[in-house]
Scaffold this active site. Structure first.
Site, PDB file in Angstrom:
ATOM      1  CG  ASP A 118      50.221  13.348  93.922  1.00 41.99           C
ATOM      2  OD1 ASP A 118      50.332  13.024  92.479  1.00 41.99           O
ATOM      3  OD2 ASP A 118      50.936  13.718  94.769  1.00 41.99           O
ATOM      4  CB  THR A 194      37.007  17.712  97.998  1.00 39.77           C
ATOM      5  OG1 THR A 194      37.254  18.032  96.786  1.00 39.77           O
ATOM      6  CG2 THR A 194      36.808  16.073  97.968  1.00 39.77           C
TER       7      THR A 194
END
Length: 214
Positions: A118, A194
């Site tokens: 984040d 990912t």
């Protein structure tokens, strides 16, 4: 990012204690008991649905991997991947990555991965960024000297902040890549993606830093 709660997540994970850990503090200095061997341990903070950590475990059976994720509905999907692949070198921890130095001893892990964390773009949230000095100190508390930190992001602001933060912390850069998926073939071939990276790599550059604690 807010994730929709999945009612099946916690009951499913509870059925698979061979992969899921809720109380990592009790393994301080004893993580080899979870793996039944003394192989090097690499840790990913913010494992998401587990595509990276499972991919690395399949690619490198000689290394033990621990994935840390705070959202149970997300981690349950990583546990499911571990179960499907029956991997002996993966453990998944449901906890906050800010506490790594409370459940690993110095030198107990050898490498750390931060993938698409984040960005916390507001200035007042700087301390929440996983490459802020407070977090870097906690990583240094558990990693041996010269251990590597690998960091990937598609957020230019977080990339630039991280470069400055790691440099100011005294880390030594092994590589800085401004567009990972337009690198040479060997780098791309060795890159394990990912879920997020797989989805967004065509929409802009993926930045990668490899740096060492000195």
């Amino acid at each position: 990012m807010r994730v929709r709660k999945k009612k099946w997540a916690i009951p499913y994970m509870d059925k698979h204690p061979e992969y899921l850990i809720n109380d990592p503090e009790k393994y301080l200095g004893k993580w080899e008991n979870r793996f039944k061997n003394n192989a090097p341990i690499h840790v990913e903070i913010g494992s998401g649905k587990g595509q990276f950590i499972i991919g690395m475990a399949k690619k490198h059976p000689e290394i033990n991997y621990i994935g840390i994720e705070i959202q149970d509905s997300v981690l349950a999907m990583a546990v499911n991947k571990a179960v499907d692949n029956q991997l002996p070198n993966v453990q998944l921890v449901l906890t906050d990555g800010k506490d790594v130095d409370s459940f690993f001893e110095k030198g107990e892990i050898q490498k750390l991965y931060l993938n698409f964390s984040d960005p916390w773009p507001k200035t007042r949230h700087e301390k929440r960024r996983l490459t802020s000095p407070k977090f870097l100190q906690s990583y240094q508390n558990v990693l041996p000297k010269n251990a590597e930190l690998e960091f990937k992001t598609d957020n230019r602001g977080l990339f630039e902040y991280s470069l400055v933060s790691l440099n100011n912390f005294g880390m030594k850069f092994s590589s800085v890549n401004l567009n990972l998926h337009h690198s040479d073939e060997e780098i791309i071939a060795n890159n394990v993606e990912t879920e997020y990276e797989e989805k967004y790599k065509e929409k802009g550059p993926i930045y990668k830093i490899v740096a060492q604690f000195t």
